[in-house]
Design a protein around this motif. Structure first.
Motif, PDB file in Angstrom:
ATOM      1  N   GLY A 154     -12.775  96.292  84.041  1.00 54.44           N
ATOM      2  CA  GLY A 154     -12.542  97.008  82.797  1.00 54.44           C
ATOM      3  C   GLY A 154     -12.652  98.489  83.040  1.00 54.44           C
ATOM      4  O   GLY A 154     -12.550  98.958  84.178  1.00 54.44           O
ATOM      5  N   GLY A 155     -12.869  99.242  81.969  1.00 51.06           N
ATOM      6  CA  GLY A 155     -12.968 100.691  82.074  1.00 51.06           C
ATOM      7  C   GLY A 155     -14.161 101.126  82.906  1.00 51.06           C
ATOM      8  O   GLY A 155     -15.264 100.589  82.756  1.00 51.06           O
ATOM      9  N   PHE A 156     -13.953 102.105  83.759  1.00 50.02           N
ATOM     10  CA  PHE A 156     -14.989 102.568  84.688  1.00 50.02           C
ATOM     11  C   PHE A 156     -16.270 102.966  83.955  1.00 50.02           C
ATOM     12  O   PHE A 156     -17.363 102.476  84.263  1.00 50.02           O
ATOM     13  CB  PHE A 156     -14.440 103.755  85.490  1.00 50.02           C
ATOM     14  CG  PHE A 156     -15.416 104.343  86.474  1.00 50.02           C
ATOM     15  CD1 PHE A 156     -15.586 103.776  87.725  1.00 50.02           C
ATOM     16  CD2 PHE A 156     -16.154 105.473  86.150  1.00 50.02           C
ATOM     17  CE1 PHE A 156     -16.482 104.315  88.637  1.00 50.02           C
ATOM     18  CE2 PHE A 156     -17.054 106.021  87.054  1.00 50.02           C
ATOM     19  CZ  PHE A 156     -17.214 105.447  88.306  1.00 50.02           C
ATOM     20  N   THR A 157     -16.158 103.852  82.967  1.00 50.73           N
ATOM     21  CA  THR A 157     -17.337 104.330  82.248  1.00 50.73           C
ATOM     22  C   THR A 157     -17.972 103.232  81.422  1.00 50.73           C
ATOM     23  O   THR A 157     -19.205 103.107  81.368  1.00 50.73           O
ATOM     24  CB  THR A 157     -16.962 105.522  81.344  1.00 50.73           C
ATOM     25  OG1 THR A 157     -16.401 106.561  82.142  1.00 50.73           O
ATOM     26  CG2 THR A 157     -18.184 106.060  80.621  1.00 50.73           C
ATOM     27  N   SER A 158     -17.158 102.399  80.773  1.00 50.52           N
ATOM     28  CA  SER A 158     -17.678 101.324  79.939  1.00 50.52           C
ATOM     29  C   SER A 158     -18.530 100.357  80.755  1.00 50.52           C
ATOM     30  O   SER A 158     -19.610  99.936  80.313  1.00 50.52           O
ATOM     31  CB  SER A 158     -16.532 100.565  79.273  1.00 50.52           C
ATOM     32  OG  SER A 158     -15.871 101.371  78.339  1.00 50.52           O
TER      33      SER A 158
END
Length: 233
Positions: free
Chosen positions: A77-81
Motif C-alpha cells: 500500500g502507500g509508503f507513509t500509510s
C-alpha cells in the motif's frame, strides 16, 4: 472474567480502518465488535489514530490489559500509510506487552467464503502498475501460491478468475471476466484472521512487524530528476 480483544489496524487502502473484536467461539466465527472507526483524511491519520483509539477504548470500557494482540495490515500500500500503521502497532504492542500479528492487504481482501480456494488478489499500485498475489487460506494459515509481485496495468485485461480486485481496478476493466469480483481491504477480516493466527501461535515480536514493500522504488531522487532534466540519464 473480562473478554480479551484484538485491536486491528489497516491503512493500506489510504483510509485508516480500526476495529477491536473479542475472542470468537470458533475458528471460523467472528467475535463481538467492541468498536470500529475510519479516518478518511489521509493527511491527518498519523495525528488522529492514537487519540481516536484511546477515545474508543474509553467509550467501550475496554482496557489495555484485556488486549491479546495488535493486528496490523502490513501492505502492500502507500509508503507513509504503512509506516504509520506499523509504527503505531509496534508502539502499542510494546506498551501493552502483547505480540503483534502482521497480515497482508491481500489476506485482508479475500472474503471468508473463499477460504480453502486458490484466488488471485489484485490491488491498484498506482504508477500504472498492479500489486498481485495468489493465495489459499487454510487452517494452517495462508499458503502463498504466487508471492506478492508487480504487474503492468496493461496485463490486467489478461487476468482470468477466480480473482478479487479492489474497486479502483474493477472500475478500470471494461468487461470483468467470469469469476473476477470487486473487493475491499477489510479491518474486520483482519481481526478475524488475526484471531486465527493468535490461536495457532503465529505471532511476532512487536519490532518484527514491518511494512511489506513490493515496489523497490516509488520516485526519483533529486539528483536523478536534475540529471534527467539536463540529459545526463
Amino acid at each position: 472474567m473480562a473478554s480479551r480483544f484484538i485491536l486491528a489496524i489497516s491503512t493500506s487502502s489510504g483510509v485508516a480502518k480500526v476495529v477491536a473484536t473479542t475472542e470468537p467461539h470458533g475458528s471460523d466465527s467472528l467475535g463481538a465488535g467492541l468498536f470500529g472507526f475510519e479516518i478518511v483524511d489521509y493527511k491527518s491519520q498519523s495525528a488522529q489514530l492514537l487519540p481516536m483509539i484511546r477515545q474508543h477504548l474509553e467509550q467501550s470500557g475496554a482496557k489495555p490489559a484485556q488486549c491479546a494482540a495488535i493486528a496490523v495490515d502490513i501492505g502492500p500500500g502507500g509508503f507513509t500509510s504503512l509506516r504509520t500503521a506499523c509504527g503505531i502497532a509496534q508502539g502499542l504492542a510494546v506498551a501493552w506487552q502483547v505480540p503483534a500479528v502482521p497480515l497482508t492487504s491481500f489476506e485482508c481482501m479475500l472474503p471468508e467464503q473463499y477460504s480453502d480456494q486458490s484466488f488471485t488478489l489484485l490491488i491498484d499500485a498506482r504508477l500504472n502498475e498492479i500489486y498481485a498475489a495468489r493465495i489459499r487460506r487454510t487452517s494452517k494459515g495462508t499458503e502463498w501460491l504466487d508471492p506478492p509481485h508487480l504487474l503492468a496495468m496493461d496485463e490486467f485485461q489478461n487476468i482470468q478468475g477466480p480473482a478479487v480486485c479492489d474497486a479502483n481496478l474493477y472500475a478500470q476493466r471494461a468487461n470483468p471476466g467470469k469469476g473476477i469480483e470487486p473487493g475491499v481491504v477489510c479491518a474486520t477480516r483482519l481481526a478475524q484472521l488475526a484471531w486465527q493466527e493468535f490461536a495457532a501461535g503465529r505471532v511476532v515480536a512487536p519490532f518484527d512487524c514491518q511494512p511489506l514493500y513490493v515496489r523497490d522504488k516509488v520516485a526519483q531522487t533529486t539528483t536523478e530528476r536534475l540529471a534527467l532534466k539536463h540529459g545526463v540519464i
